[in-house]
Design an enzyme around this catalytic site. Structure first.
Site, PDB file in Angstrom:
ATOM      1  N   ASP A   8       0.581  -1.165   0.093  1.00 43.50           N
ATOM      2  CA  ASP A   8      -0.146   0.544  -0.162  1.00 43.50           C
ATOM      3  C   ASP A   8       1.274   1.361  -0.312  1.00 43.50           C
ATOM      4  OD1 ASP A   8      -2.365   1.301  -0.178  1.00 43.50           O
ATOM      5  OD2 ASP A   8      -3.295   0.782   1.482  1.00 43.50           O
ATOM      6  N   HIS A 108      -1.556   1.313   6.768  1.00 44.47           N
ATOM      7  CA  HIS A 108      -1.790   2.138   7.711  1.00 44.47           C
ATOM      8  C   HIS A 108      -2.850   1.747   8.826  1.00 44.47           C
ATOM      9  CE1 HIS A 108      -5.511   2.185   4.984  1.00 44.47           C
ATOM     10  NE2 HIS A 108      -4.908   1.913   4.118  1.00 44.47           N
ATOM     11  N   HIS A 120      -7.872   5.054   7.008  1.00 44.30           N
ATOM     12  CA  HIS A 120      -8.477   4.796   7.102  1.00 44.30           C
ATOM     13  C   HIS A 120      -8.846   3.330   6.823  1.00 44.30           C
ATOM     14  CE1 HIS A 120      -5.976   4.250   3.570  1.00 44.30           C
ATOM     15  NE2 HIS A 120      -7.293   3.561   3.013  1.00 44.30           N
TER      16      HIS A 120
HETATM   17 ZN   LIG Z   1      -5.176   1.526   2.455  1.00 41.22          ZN
END
Ligand SMILES: [Zn+2]
Length: 274
Positions: A8, A108, A120
């Site tokens: 990511d 994250h 998120h």
């Molecule tokens: Zn992500």
């Protein structure tokens, strides 16, 4: 040893603001292009760490936004690249291919985490996802999908909040490499990219030197998805078998985690349509 690497962008060293991760906005094109280079370099650090630990095959999954961020001709030649979408298994597409371990790079913290860089969960349409009552972020959702195929997560990298979330959910045996200290949703104090790459390389080598247990969710599996707006829940509940439990929350239950995961994918995708 076959190793799967999902990459990511929000948890990459040097990335602090959502604008740096946005492939759709021409105003941020130069910043975004820099993030793609940093992301590709951290993927390479993980690949080299895996090779140093004895990996014989490595698959890299581009797992950010449109899933076309990694610069193919800068990626280590030992790895195959999965990119583009949509993909049923999204960020861990191809995890059913008989891998010994998975690594989550540039990850994250989940939506709603205080003091976490670009927190998120898959989309900003979702306030919270609970799996059997436990809040899951992308680490948990993807680790459980990998676990349904018997593949353990050996290492994650990202900010301090990601490391804390991972240890709490997956346990202390998972290597959690911290490359930046969050100063808020859109601010961070990051180590130099070269330092981050060394930490990832060494962490991967260490993590793959011993066994890890797959992370699994007990059956039946219930996803409770709390959306940002009632309108989104009205669309998500169109998934057959889904049920509205309150204004913004839709639930879906299935014996098989993979089917529940497909329903979750369908629910948040429908929620985007007006
Ligand atoms: Zn992500």
């Amino acid at each position: 040893m076959r190793v799967y690497i999902s990459v990511d962008m929000e948890g990459i060293a040097g990335v602090a603001h959502e604008d740096q991760t946005d492939p759709t906005e021409p105003r941020h094109a130069a910043e975004y292009a820099r993030s793609c280079r940093l992301m590709t370099a951290e993927a390479n650090a993980a690949i080299e760490g895996a090779l140093a630990a004895g990996a014989t095959a490595v698959t890299v999954s581009d797992s950010h936004w449109l899933m076309r961020n990694i610069i193919a001709d800068e990626l280590h030649e030992a790895a195959e690249l999965i990119s583009g979408g949509p993909r049923v298994h999204s960020m861990v597409e191809g995890i059913d291919g008989g891998f010994d371990a998975a690594l989550f790079i540039g990850y994250h913290a989940r939506a709603g985490t205080a003091n976490a860089v670009i927190d998120h969960t898959y989309t900003d349409r979702v306030h919270e996802v609970r799996v059997n009552g436990v809040p899951f972020g992308e680490v948990g959702l993807n680790a459980a999908l990998a676990g349904s195929f018997g593949v353990p997560v050996a290492l994650v990298s990202g900010d301090r909040a990601l490391a804390t979330e991972t240890r709490a959910l997956l346990g202390e045996q998972v290597e959690a490499v911290v490359v930046k200290e969050p100063l808020g949703r859109h601010a961070a104090r990051s180590v130099a990219p070269a330092v981050a790459r060394r930490r990832i390389h060494d962490g991967v080598k260490r993590a793959l030197s011993h066994g890890h247990a797959p992370f699994t969710v007990a059956s039946p599996v219930t996803f409770s998805v709390e959306f940002a707006r009632t309108r989104m829940a009205e669309m998500a509940v169109l998934v057959p078998g889904a049920r509205r439990v309150d204004g913004r929350t839709v639930e879906y239950t299935h014996d098989d985690y993979r089917e529940a995961f497909r329903a979750w994918r369908a629910m948040y995708s429908l929620a985007a349509t007006e």
